[in-house]
Design a protein around this motif. Structure first.
Motif, PDB file in Angstrom:
ATOM      1  N   UNK A   1       0.862  -1.192   0.000  1.00 23.63           N
ATOM      2  CA  UNK A   1       0.000   0.000   0.000  1.00 23.63           C
ATOM      3  C   UNK A   1       0.893   1.235   0.000  1.00 23.63           C
ATOM      4  N   UNK A   2       0.506   2.219  -0.790  1.00 24.51           N
ATOM      5  CA  UNK A   2       1.306   3.445  -0.912  1.00 24.51           C
ATOM      6  C   UNK A   2       0.469   4.654  -0.508  1.00 24.51           C
TER       7      UNK A   2
ATOM      8  N   UNK B   1       8.059  -9.854   6.116  1.00 26.32           N
ATOM      9  CA  UNK B   1       7.074  -9.582   7.174  1.00 26.32           C
ATOM     10  C   UNK B   1       6.329  -8.269   6.905  1.00 26.32           C
ATOM     11  N   UNK B   2       5.258  -8.021   7.664  1.00 29.24           N
ATOM     12  CA  UNK B   2       4.562  -6.731   7.589  1.00 29.24           C
ATOM     13  C   UNK B   2       5.537  -5.625   7.992  1.00 29.24           C
ATOM     14  N   UNK B   3       5.487  -4.510   7.306  1.00 29.49           N
ATOM     15  CA  UNK B   3       6.369  -3.385   7.664  1.00 29.49           C
ATOM     16  C   UNK B   3       5.796  -2.087   7.145  1.00 29.49           C
ATOM     17  N   UNK B   4       6.386  -1.003   7.620  1.00 32.21           N
ATOM     18  CA  UNK B   4       5.953   0.333   7.216  1.00 32.21           C
ATOM     19  C   UNK B   4       7.196   1.212   7.138  1.00 32.21           C
TER      20      UNK B   4
ATOM     21  N   UNK C   1      -0.313  -1.063   9.937  1.00 37.13           N
ATOM     22  CA  UNK C   1      -1.699  -1.098   9.456  1.00 37.13           C
ATOM     23  C   UNK C   1      -1.789  -0.239   8.203  1.00 37.13           C
ATOM     24  N   UNK C   2      -2.836  -0.459   7.437  1.00 33.04           N
ATOM     25  CA  UNK C   2      -3.000   0.295   6.175  1.00 33.04           C
ATOM     26  C   UNK C   2      -3.424   1.716   6.525  1.00 33.04           C
TER      27      UNK C   2
ATOM     28  N   UNK D   1      -1.081  -1.186  -4.405  1.00 34.10           N
ATOM     29  CA  UNK D   1      -0.446  -1.238  -5.728  1.00 34.10           C
ATOM     30  C   UNK D   1       0.076  -2.644  -5.983  1.00 34.10           C
ATOM     31  N   UNK D   2       0.057  -3.048  -7.233  1.00 40.17           N
ATOM     32  CA  UNK D   2       0.679  -4.318  -7.612  1.00 40.17           C
ATOM     33  C   UNK D   2       1.290  -4.132  -8.999  1.00 40.17           C
TER      34      UNK D   2
END
Length: 380
Positions: A21-22, A52-55, A301-302, A309-310
């Motif tokens: 997600x951007x 893993x999940x990250x931001x 979290x989003x 995006x993909x």
């Protein structure tokens, strides 16, 4: 900490359950942001389900901004983790591979995987001994005082410092279809000069890949791989405050120690072909993001306003050269092998010895250079 990094960032990137997600803050120069995001999407295609999940927040400008001096002392805040393309010894920005590994459409620079093959073929076209016995540089001198200073070393009726320097006019190049800026056709001189611009220069990997001896004008900035390079093994150090004399000596030394000079050029291009292939660029990104994610003390979290995006959505909306480069650099299927094993960090004595060896090699070249000029002065 992550929130505080967004002051100068262009976008925030969040990975949750393997999806990207951007949240865009502002537009970057050219398509730097687009191809950086594209590169991270390709990493996820290569190693699906492994990150893993990250931001994180990413700044696509050149200059590092997280100054270490601002984050010292008992009352200072901890430094925000801001990702970008280069760093220096006074800053703490997190260094990440630059956008051009997936292509730079604005100057028609192909994605790195394909360009590596072209560079190898270019090396074979003109053998080192058959190349012009001078130091070559082509670039934009307007971006930095140090480059304008370099131009004073160009050959003239009065003086020959063994340098052959050319100004790159990108406007003219784009009008003429980039015929003169194909980097695989620029391996025609025995020596090639690397000099920083506004900061580190993307040109570095193309110069090192050439089999020519890279004459590296003392750099201030580093990208993610250049600290692995050893002076007099991978490149020849050039003084930043006495460029012309330094270049003249380097070329004279190389032309009278041809085997040794050739070995330096070969060591650099071997490093680029073997250590900097896309497999390892992706592995570097994988380990960097993985280690970074371990430090997060919150569950990513989003963000509100973020867009998923993909690769498909990005490539479908792209046009022209942009789309072409995306298709060329697309990871078609997951890697059959796992990422390479991350070596343990250096312990301080080993790192100290490595840095000492580097400094010592540069001092040795300075001693040779001083002796060379003393001798010449005595003869005159």
């Amino acid at each position: 900490m992550v929130e505080r990094a967004k002051r100068s960032a262009h976008f925030r990137l969040v990975i949750v359950k393997g999806k990207v997600y951007i949240e865009k803050y502002k537009k970057s120069i050219q398509t730097r942001d687009v191809f950086t995001i594209w590169g991270i999407l390709q990493l996820l295609r290569r190693y699906p389900g492994k990150l893993p999940d990250l931001e994180l927040t990413f700044d696509c400008n050149d200059r590092p901004v997280i100054r270490s001096g601002h984050h010292r002392g008992p009352n200072s805040t901890s430094p925000p983790p801001l990702f970008r393309y280069c760093g220096d010894r006074w800053t703490l920005d997190v260094v990440f591979p630059d956008w051009s590994f997936w292509g730079w459409p604005e100057i028609n620079m192909k994605p790195w995987g394909n360009l590596l093959k072209d560079l190898k073929e270019g090396n074979n076209r003109t053998k080192w001994m058959e190349r012009e016995p001078y130091a070559y540089w082509k670039g934009n001198p307007l971006v930095a005082e140090t480059r304008r200073d370099l131009l004073t070393c160009n050959v003239s009726d009065v003086q020959d410092w063994n340098a052959r320097l050319f100004i790159q006019d990108w406007m003219l190049e784009s009008q003429q279809g980039y015929k003169q800026s194909d980097v695989s056709n620029q391996c025609t001189h025995r020596y090639k000069i690397y000099i920083e611009g506004w900061t580190w220069s993307v040109s570095e990997k193309y110069i090192l890949a050439c089999d020519s001896v890279t004459l590296m004008v003392k750099p201030r900035y580093y990208d993610f791989f250049m600290r692995s390079l050893q002076p007099v093994h991978h490149y020849w150090p050039i003084k930043d405050n006495d460029k012309c004399r330094s270049i003249k000596f380097a070329v004279d030394w190389g032309n009278s120690h041809k085997q040794k000079a050739q070995a330096i050029g070969k060591a650099a291009s071997d490093f680029i072909q073997e250590e900097l292939k896309m497999d390892y660029v992706y592995d570097y990104m994988f380990h960097l993001l993985n280690e970074y994610a371990k430090l997060l003390r919150f569950k990513p979290t989003i963000p509100e306003g973020a867009v998923e995006v993909c690769s498909e959505t990005m490539a479908c909306s792209a046009e022209g050269v942009e789309k072409k480069f995306m298709m060329e650099s697309l990871v078609n299927s997951p890697s059959v092998t796992s990422p390479c094993a991350l070596p343990p960090p250096y312990d301080p004595p080993v790192l100290g010895a490595l840095l000492w060896k580097k400094a010592n090699s540069i001092k040795q070249v300075e001693r040779w250079e001083n002796r060379y000029w003393e001798k010449l002065n005595q003869q005159h």
